[in-house]
Motif scaffolding. Sequence first.
Motif, short mmCIF file in Angstrom:
data_model
loop_
_atom_site.label_atom_id
_atom_site.label_comp_id
_atom_site.label_asym_id
_atom_site.label_seq_id
_atom_site.Cartn_x
_atom_site.Cartn_y
_atom_site.Cartn_z
N ILE A 110 0.69 -1.23 0.05
CA ILE A 110 -0.07 0.06 -0.06
C ILE A 110 0.83 1.03 0.07
CG2 ILE A 110 -1.61 1.34 1.38
CD1 ILE A 110 -2.86 -1.38 2.23
N GLY A 111 1.76 1.23 0.82
CA GLY A 111 2.75 2.30 1.07
C GLY A 111 3.52 2.46 -0.34
N LYS A 112 3.98 1.57 -0.83
CA LYS A 112 4.86 1.54 -2.07
C LYS A 112 3.81 2.09 -3.28
CE LYS A 112 4.72 -1.49 -5.05
NZ LYS A 112 3.72 -1.50 -6.15
N ASN A 113 2.62 1.45 -3.14
CA ASN A 113 1.67 2.40 -4.23
C ASN A 113 1.34 3.82 -4.06
OD1 ASN A 113 1.49 -0.21 -5.53
ND2 ASN A 113 -0.08 -1.05 -4.23
N LEU A 114 1.29 4.27 -2.92
CA LEU A 114 1.06 5.66 -2.62
C LEU A 114 2.47 6.45 -3.06
CD1 LEU A 114 -0.49 5.68 0.78
CD2 LEU A 114 -1.51 6.25 -1.30
N VAL A 115 3.61 5.80 -2.88
CA VAL A 115 4.79 6.51 -3.32
C VAL A 115 4.88 6.62 -4.87
CG1 VAL A 115 7.34 6.20 -3.44
CG2 VAL A 115 6.24 5.84 -1.20
N LYS A 116 4.31 5.54 -5.36
CA LYS A 116 4.20 5.41 -6.97
C LYS A 116 3.56 6.49 -7.32
CE LYS A 116 2.66 2.30 -10.56
NZ LYS A 116 2.23 1.04 -10.91
N THR A 117 2.27 6.46 -6.87
CA THR A 117 1.25 7.54 -7.40
C THR A 117 1.94 8.99 -7.26
OG1 THR A 117 -0.78 6.33 -6.55
CG2 THR A 117 -0.89 8.45 -6.48
N MET A 118 2.47 9.15 -6.03
CA MET A 118 3.02 10.59 -5.91
C MET A 118 4.03 11.17 -6.97
SD MET A 118 1.13 12.16 -4.03
CE MET A 118 2.17 13.75 -4.28
N PHE A 119 4.99 9.93 -7.25
CA PHE A 119 6.04 10.11 -8.20
C PHE A 119 5.43 10.21 -9.68
CE2 PHE A 119 9.15 8.83 -5.06
CZ PHE A 119 10.41 9.42 -5.71
N GLU A 120 4.51 9.44 -9.94
CA GLU A 120 3.84 9.51 -11.30
C GLU A 120 3.23 11.04 -11.31
OE1 GLU A 120 2.97 5.05 -12.82
OE2 GLU A 120 1.53 6.09 -11.60
N ALA A 121 2.45 11.45 -10.14
CA ALA A 121 1.89 12.81 -10.20
C ALA A 121 3.00 13.77 -10.37
CB ALA A 121 1.12 12.86 -9.08
N SER A 122 3.97 13.60 -9.94
CA SER A 122 5.20 14.70 -10.14
C SER A 122 5.84 14.60 -11.30
CB SER A 122 6.18 14.51 -8.95
OG SER A 122 5.31 14.60 -7.78
N GLY A 123 5.62 13.73 -12.41
CA GLY A 123 6.33 13.92 -13.53
C GLY A 123 7.29 12.85 -13.83
N TRP A 124 7.38 11.85 -12.93
CA TRP A 124 8.49 10.71 -13.14
C TRP A 124 7.80 9.76 -13.81
CZ3 TRP A 124 13.32 9.99 -10.42
CH2 TRP A 124 13.74 10.94 -9.70
N GLU A 125 8.53 8.95 -14.44
CA GLU A 125 8.30 7.59 -15.12
C GLU A 125 8.67 6.44 -13.96
OE1 GLU A 125 9.68 4.61 -18.60
OE2 GLU A 125 10.60 6.71 -18.51
N VAL A 126 7.46 5.77 -13.78
CA VAL A 126 7.72 4.69 -12.69
C VAL A 126 7.83 3.26 -13.26
CG1 VAL A 126 7.08 3.77 -10.42
CG2 VAL A 126 7.00 6.03 -10.89
N ILE A 127 8.92 2.62 -12.92
CA ILE A 127 8.68 1.09 -13.47
C ILE A 127 8.75 0.22 -12.15
CG2 ILE A 127 10.23 -0.79 -14.40
CD1 ILE A 127 11.12 2.73 -15.25
N ASP A 128 7.47 -0.26 -11.95
CA ASP A 128 6.99 -0.88 -10.70
C ASP A 128 7.22 -2.52 -10.86
OD1 ASP A 128 5.75 -1.67 -8.27
OD2 ASP A 128 4.04 -0.90 -8.88
N LEU A 129 8.42 -2.73 -9.84
CA LEU A 129 8.42 -4.24 -10.00
C LEU A 129 7.49 -4.89 -9.06
CD1 LEU A 129 12.22 -4.26 -10.03
CD2 LEU A 129 10.81 -4.20 -12.05
N GLY A 130 6.84 -4.41 -8.13
CA GLY A 130 5.68 -4.87 -7.54
C GLY A 130 6.15 -4.97 -6.10
N LYS A 131 5.70 -6.47 -5.55
CA LYS A 131 5.97 -6.72 -4.24
C LYS A 131 6.77 -7.96 -3.97
CE LYS A 131 1.52 -8.50 -4.06
NZ LYS A 131 0.13 -8.22 -3.42
#
Length: 216
Positions: A110-131
């Motif tokens: 859950i925390g990782k997904n919130l981090v992902k959301t904030m990075f994407e919202a800030s203009g980062w490309e996120v490559i999410d390997l999951g859990k």
Amino acid sequence: MVNEERKKQILDAIHNAVVQYDEDQSVMWCKTALQEGLDAYETTMKGLAAGMDTVGELYTRQEYFVPELLLCSDALYAGLDILRPHIRTDSGVHKGKLLLGVVEGDIHDIGKNLVKTMFEASGWEVIDLGKDVKLDRFVEEHKKIKADLVGLSALMTTSMMAIEKAVGMLKAADPEVKVLVGGAPLNQEIATKFGADGYAEDAVSAVKQAGRLIKK
Ligand code: B1M
């Protein structure tokens, strides 16, 4: 804009929907929050994530068990689906590439997904390997994509030990790599001891910290 009393009422209702694992209420109140002009990120943290904190306390007191935690997570995610598209974005600015994941042995995302959301919202490309990501995989993927930053998350005192190992493996493969770490059992002191370049205690400070790290 709603007054403080109404805002509290809405945030409390979202908090309670997560605690009572009520997906419908979570969706309904998150929609209400948006309709009444509440900030989507604040609603996520002070409503949904705050609800999860209470759930954690209930689990510690053995009033909730794993099945309840899973249902509460579903209610959180149902609300997050409504709020996520409305989290303010810095559109059109590509800030960098983040390789992100929860380390092996740990399925809390859950925390990782919130981090992902904030990075994407800030203009980062996120490559999410999951859990529960094998440590070799972080190294392999970093070699392939040459991420500007690798983000490692861990939620347990046991799995956090994998962070130290992962940082060592990443630095051995690429001495230039920048690694940002986070998750409840970590702090700045542990992150430094593990050899990480940065530590952030929440999703917003993670983005700020990332900006500082890639400028160096
Ligand atoms: Co479990 N769990 N859980 N759990 N769970 C904890 C973590 C625990 C503290 C509960 C407790 O005992 N009080 C405890 C760990 C104890 C320890 O440290 N040793 C625990 C345990 C023991 C377990 C199991 C072993 C239980 C069991 O099976 N007997 C098991 C683990 C299985 C495994 O991983 N191998 C387990 C399972 C689960 C569920 C699957 C049921 C579920 C997770 C669902 C999911 O994630 N999809 C779950 C949950 C929900 C929790 C609690 C209640 C909530 C975690 C959470 O989502 N918090 C948790 C208790 C608690 O934290 N109070 C608990 C909300 C979230 C927004 O916060 O994740 O901290 P957080 O993320 C923050 C920051 O940490 C930071 O930013 C985020 C947003 O602001 N951050 C970063 C996170 N990653 C970052 C990365 C960054 C930067 C910042 O940079 C890269």
